[in-house]
Motif scaffolding. Sequence first.
Motif, mmCIF file in Angstrom:
data_model
loop_
_atom_site.group_PDB
_atom_site.id
_atom_site.type_symbol
_atom_site.label_atom_id
_atom_site.label_comp_id
_atom_site.label_asym_id
_atom_site.label_seq_id
_atom_site.Cartn_x
_atom_site.Cartn_y
_atom_site.Cartn_z
ATOM 1 N N ALA A 632 0.837 -1.198 0.000
ATOM 2 C CA ALA A 632 0.000 0.000 0.000
ATOM 3 C C ALA A 632 0.871 1.246 0.000
ATOM 4 O O ALA A 632 0.631 2.206 -0.751
ATOM 5 C CB ALA A 632 -0.927 -0.008 1.212
ATOM 6 N N ILE A 633 1.900 1.231 0.849
ATOM 7 C CA ILE A 633 2.776 2.399 0.921
ATOM 8 C C ILE A 633 3.495 2.603 -0.406
ATOM 9 O O ILE A 633 3.611 3.716 -0.918
ATOM 10 C CB ILE A 633 3.776 2.237 2.080
ATOM 11 N N THR A 634 3.953 1.498 -0.991
ATOM 12 C CA THR A 634 4.645 1.618 -2.268
ATOM 13 C C THR A 634 3.708 2.131 -3.359
ATOM 14 O O THR A 634 4.088 2.991 -4.161
ATOM 15 C CB THR A 634 5.228 0.257 -2.681
ATOM 16 N N ALA A 635 2.481 1.603 -3.372
ATOM 17 C CA ALA A 635 1.530 2.035 -4.398
ATOM 18 C C ALA A 635 1.216 3.526 -4.234
ATOM 19 O O ALA A 635 1.220 4.285 -5.203
ATOM 20 C CB ALA A 635 0.253 1.204 -4.319
ATOM 21 N N ALA A 636 0.956 3.929 -2.980
ATOM 22 C CA ALA A 636 0.668 5.344 -2.734
ATOM 23 C C ALA A 636 1.870 6.199 -3.142
ATOM 24 O O ALA A 636 1.718 7.247 -3.785
ATOM 25 C CB ALA A 636 0.331 5.561 -1.265
ATOM 26 N N GLY A 637 3.060 5.733 -2.792
ATOM 27 C CA GLY A 637 4.269 6.480 -3.122
ATOM 28 C C GLY A 637 4.456 6.616 -4.620
ATOM 29 O O GLY A 637 4.851 7.677 -5.112
ATOM 30 N N SER A 638 4.128 5.552 -5.346
ATOM 31 C CA SER A 638 4.341 5.628 -6.789
ATOM 32 C C SER A 638 3.354 6.608 -7.424
ATOM 33 O O SER A 638 3.664 7.252 -8.416
ATOM 34 C CB SER A 638 4.244 4.240 -7.420
ATOM 35 N N ALA A 665 -3.329 -3.055 -11.386
ATOM 36 C CA ALA A 665 -2.675 -4.087 -12.193
ATOM 37 C C ALA A 665 -1.184 -4.116 -11.868
ATOM 38 O O ALA A 665 -0.576 -5.171 -11.718
ATOM 39 C CB ALA A 665 -2.890 -3.816 -13.670
ATOM 40 N N GLU A 666 -0.629 -2.908 -11.733
ATOM 41 C CA GLU A 666 0.791 -2.794 -11.433
ATOM 42 C C GLU A 666 1.145 -3.509 -10.128
ATOM 43 O O GLU A 666 2.187 -4.147 -10.018
ATOM 44 C CB GLU A 666 1.108 -1.308 -11.294
ATOM 45 N N ALA A 667 0.272 -3.385 -9.128
ATOM 46 C CA ALA A 667 0.564 -4.000 -7.829
ATOM 47 C C ALA A 667 0.155 -5.475 -7.816
ATOM 48 O O ALA A 667 0.843 -6.315 -7.251
ATOM 49 C CB ALA A 667 -0.163 -3.250 -6.718
ATOM 50 N N ALA A 668 -0.981 -5.789 -8.451
ATOM 51 C CA ALA A 668 -1.554 -7.131 -8.288
ATOM 52 C C ALA A 668 -0.927 -8.163 -9.215
ATOM 53 O O ALA A 668 -0.686 -9.289 -8.807
ATOM 54 C CB ALA A 668 -3.065 -7.080 -8.501
ATOM 55 N N LEU A 669 -0.654 -7.777 -10.470
ATOM 56 C CA LEU A 669 -0.189 -8.781 -11.430
ATOM 57 C C LEU A 669 1.155 -9.398 -11.050
ATOM 58 O O LEU A 669 1.280 -10.617 -11.021
ATOM 59 C CB LEU A 669 -0.147 -8.187 -12.833
ATOM 60 N N PRO A 670 2.160 -8.571 -10.755
ATOM 61 C CA PRO A 670 3.429 -9.205 -10.356
ATOM 62 C C PRO A 670 3.256 -10.016 -9.074
ATOM 63 O O PRO A 670 3.845 -11.086 -8.933
ATOM 64 C CB PRO A 670 4.380 -8.035 -10.144
ATOM 65 N N ALA A 671 2.426 -9.518 -8.162
ATOM 66 C CA ALA A 671 2.207 -10.253 -6.915
ATOM 67 C C ALA A 671 1.605 -11.613 -7.217
ATOM 68 O O ALA A 671 1.965 -12.618 -6.612
ATOM 69 C CB ALA A 671 1.299 -9.458 -5.985
ATOM 70 N N GLY A 711 -2.114 -14.227 -0.649
ATOM 71 C CA GLY A 711 -1.219 -13.277 -1.312
ATOM 72 C C GLY A 711 -1.955 -12.416 -2.310
ATOM 73 O O GLY A 711 -1.785 -11.192 -2.351
ATOM 74 N N ILE A 712 -2.804 -13.041 -3.102
ATOM 75 C CA ILE A 712 -3.554 -12.293 -4.113
ATOM 76 C C ILE A 712 -4.462 -11.283 -3.425
ATOM 77 O O ILE A 712 -4.535 -10.115 -3.817
ATOM 78 C CB ILE A 712 -4.389 -13.264 -4.975
ATOM 79 N N LEU A 713 -5.106 -11.754 -2.378
ATOM 80 C CA LEU A 713 -6.015 -10.872 -1.649
ATOM 81 C C LEU A 713 -5.261 -9.663 -1.097
ATOM 82 O O LEU A 713 -5.690 -8.515 -1.246
ATOM 83 C CB LEU A 713 -6.653 -11.666 -0.503
ATOM 84 N N VAL A 714 -4.115 -9.936 -0.480
ATOM 85 C CA VAL A 714 -3.312 -8.849 0.082
ATOM 86 C C VAL A 714 -2.914 -7.858 -1.017
ATOM 87 O O VAL A 714 -3.008 -6.647 -0.850
ATOM 88 C CB VAL A 714 -2.051 -9.408 0.777
ATOM 89 N N ALA A 715 -2.507 -8.412 -2.168
ATOM 90 C CA ALA A 715 -2.094 -7.544 -3.274
ATOM 91 C C ALA A 715 -3.254 -6.665 -3.723
ATOM 92 O O ALA A 715 -3.087 -5.465 -3.959
ATOM 93 C CB ALA A 715 -1.590 -8.392 -4.431
ATOM 94 N N LEU A 716 -4.428 -7.269 -3.831
ATOM 95 C CA LEU A 716 -5.594 -6.503 -4.281
ATOM 96 C C LEU A 716 -5.938 -5.415 -3.278
ATOM 97 O O LEU A 716 -6.189 -4.261 -3.642
ATOM 98 C CB LEU A 716 -6.791 -7.435 -4.486
ATOM 99 N N ILE A 717 -5.914 -5.790 -2.004
ATOM 100 C CA ILE A 717 -6.240 -4.800 -0.974
ATOM 101 C C ILE A 717 -5.219 -3.670 -1.022
ATOM 102 O O ILE A 717 -5.571 -2.493 -1.003
ATOM 103 C CB ILE A 717 -6.244 -5.450 0.422
ATOM 104 N N ALA A 718 -3.945 -4.060 -1.124
ATOM 105 C CA ALA A 718 -2.890 -3.050 -1.150
ATOM 106 C C ALA A 718 -3.055 -2.125 -2.343
ATOM 107 O O ALA A 718 -2.816 -0.921 -2.247
ATOM 108 C CB ALA A 718 -1.530 -3.728 -1.190
#
Lengths: 737, 230
Positions: A632-638, A665-671, A711-718
């Motif tokens: 989440a922090i990384t996504a917000a930062g980006s 997509a950027e956060a979830a797909l690689p995750a 993991g997927i869930l966490v990525a989506l939430i993040a």
Amino acid sequence: MNPFVLGLRVMRADRRTRTSSILILVGVAVATILVSLLASLPQAVQERSERTGWQEPISTSEEDATMRVSSTVDHFGDTAIKRIDIAADSPKAGAELPPGVPKLPGPDQVVLSPALAELIKENPEAMLAKRFAGAQVGTFGEESLSAPDQLVALVGHQPTELTSEAVPVASLNDGIGTSDGMLELLAGVGIVVLLVPSLVLVASASRLTAARRERRLAALRLAGATPRQVLGMVAAETALAAIAGALLGLLAATPLHQVVSHVPWAGATWQPDDFTLPVSISVLIAVLIPALVVLAATLGLRRVATNPLGAANAQERQRPKAWRLLAIPVAGLAFLGALASGQGSQLAVLGGLALVVLAATLAGPWLTSVIGGVFVRAWRRPALLLAGRRLRDDPKAAYRASAGVVLAVFTGSMALTVLGSIEAMAGGGSEYRDNVLYVRAEADSAKRIVRETNENLGQNGLRASAISVPMTYLSDAEGQQVQGMVLDCSSAKELTRFEGVTCPAQPSVLSPTSLAGQLSAEYEPGGQQQRLPADTPVWSADTADPVLANMALVDPALLPEVADKGTVTVVLPTTPDTLEVARSALASAAGGAEVRSLPTMLAEQDAKLADLRRVTVIGLLTAGLLAGASAAITAAGSVLDRRRTFGSLMAAGTPLGVLARALRAEAALPALVATLGAGALGVGVGFGLLTLIEGSIPMLNAWSLVPVGLGILVALIAATAAAPTLRRVRSEPLSDE
Amino acid sequence: MAPQWTAQPVLAGRGLVKRYGNEHALAGVDIDVTAGEAIAIVGPSGSGKTSLLHVLAGILPADEGQVFLAGQRIDQLNEANRSELRRKEFGFVFQNGMLVDELTAQENVALPMLLGDVAKAQALRAAREWLDQLDLPGLAERRPGELSGGQAQRVAIARALAHQPKVIFADEPTGALDTRTGEETMRALLDAAAQTGAAVLIVTHDRDLAASLPRTVAIRDGRVASEVPA
Ligand SMILES: Nc1ncnc2c1ncn2[C@@H]1O[C@H](COP(=O)(O)OP(=O)(O)O)[C@@H](O)[C@H]1O
Ligand SMILES: [Mg+2]
């Protein structure tokens, strides 16, 4: 100007600096909470095992012995009760007592823990009190218990009453230092696996909005600030947020430590302050974590500080090389090598684990870059192209966003693989039926135990049904050896798992393994041989029960002297109604020998698995929290880093939802891809760990897949953190930079 | 009550007021933009030029007044509809290009079309044609960081024009360029806009440029101070 003053001033004036400071603060607080929890774990384990060490006394030589002690686990329903039977040989026995043990009970005296005393009061005497027959002469203090609610009894005896299960002991204090290997291993694994994402979290917090800050600092540099001034400003700005975060984290950790002390392990919870960290360690954490954050932030900026223009148009980025992928097999081999050579020593396991984690950190960016490349080539919608480019351009930064998820999934699938396989091998165990209680004893004690048990049963109006079953070692003419249970066939059908066999008319040997020729029996391995009558009929027992594979049934008429020799099992059938009374009758007569039954054995196994699964779930949730916070922090930062670009895109009519989708997509797909890899790696390492556990059969199970979903869930939430940040960017004026 | 004109303006602002606190960025501006015309908007710094463009384009809501696109009121639309309008009917050229760093020149030009659900191949083909038209052959695969200021601005112009908008808003599009590059870039913008028949509103400090355009609107303290031709 003092950099701190300058930093504060910037923070007061600039909303975005404030936002990133808050994110740093939150990230550091979360990391601090975790680090302080993990740091307290080894100490908590140690404190608890030091307190309860006396419950597992160490045996000594006969000359040094002052007492005889037998330490067993009794059961009341599914509840485990720690039972220590003791008989003093010498007046010196009670000379030194462990803290919290008020007194060494003499014959027919007991010392009880408060919770057990309470439980005894709540239940009919015959069901529970009878087991600890004698006057209560004291109550354990908290210093001697794993937790305030631990159930413990110290039962005094005459030396002659104890069976041979009791060992010679010099002093109860000698027990101190017993360790809980499994929990120590878990704590170590937890530290390796959770510390890394904690540090990743801290690093991603400190690298937050790096692009924006680089631009601002390049401007400062161009305006004539010295590198030292620039670095000082960044350090001050970051330190303010990080120190506040660390203090907040320590504050929040205190109540959390209390919560953790209610998590049961090995049948008991903890004393409330087991997890309280010494002040010195708290201070160390509060200093070290912010120092790390400041270091990470300033290292990242050194380049700008020394070469401002280079930073202003830094476009070329190096693509990670494929050799990074080699890290995985190398670490895998090193891990297996460590397992093989280190004989599974904890240090080898933890070192191997650390290597695997390191390998994931090396290979992750390369994989991320490859995935990005796939998107860049195969995109259909702009969201995928944007995501792909971002992954391809800065795979290290992008991987940082999913590193937490990767580690969580890795840990989780590893743990659940191990648990699943342990679960699969649970069960089996006893040759007696579920409703049978049994005690192993020497032939002499067995007679007394049978007699007293039957007396006790009679006093409670129950049938005197305890009998002794001698055990022998049976060998045939060809050297084939099996265990021989000396019991008549009809009793065996009633009491043992030989329930399905057909009983022959005359005294015989019934064996699932084929035996040939002259049979002879030994009462102890290598002891004197006793021939069975030459014409003994041997029947093949038709059973596929693996527990009975190596066991034969020998009619007592074939071995008339057996009752006085060797090892004997005292066996007592029960019904659900009589279970606890029967158990009390047997336990009070057993002289310190453990009263066993298949259901309690299974319940114990289940309890251990439940412990492990509980710890795994807590670990997974913790890692999930970390992963979510990191991402989440990384996504917000980006978003904040690219706010001008996104702002202008939205101004030109790109709907927020489309951009948000791209960022998700950027956060979830690689995750997503990384979780699959991490899951596979976790299962592999899980198999490696299983080789440490004797007799386990590594097998895939559905549990291993659970962490992938997590993991997927966490990525989506993040990833949803992107939308609010975008909304914030949209509400800001377009051209204020 | 929609006003009637003989030649209906493609874009019109009526009594536009925009306040920041007590300060008036726009203090009642009326403006008509005829289809295909090029207007220079001039005025000192802080006079409200950017505010005017943003209010007309629906990036900022006005506090008072109305905005019409082809006779239809657009200032009361919700954000989603205003977004769609900006995406389909308007084009934007910002001072620094504001290209997406991760995308190539060609992809940057194609982006609005792609977001408007034009198929990938078609959008990329159209984008390449626009780049050729703006004299940028061979730069299609470059990233914004690998382009000069003038080149980046041409890419931004191609992006603003590629979906054939009715109105192009350009806020000091050559402010960051040297004089000669600025002139060339501006010429490219005007030529391309003329070809598609888009109206252009250009905020500029360049007197020569303003003088070369058929119409100039001067803003001062949030009001229209003078218009040429009056
Ligand atoms: N986001 C804002 N917050 C407060 N005041 C603003 C904001 N944007 C513009 N202003 C003020 O409104 C006035 C007009 O600004 P602007 O339209 O940007 O002028 P120009 O583009 O002509 O330089 C200025 O006085 C400016 O200070
Ligand atoms: Mg302006």
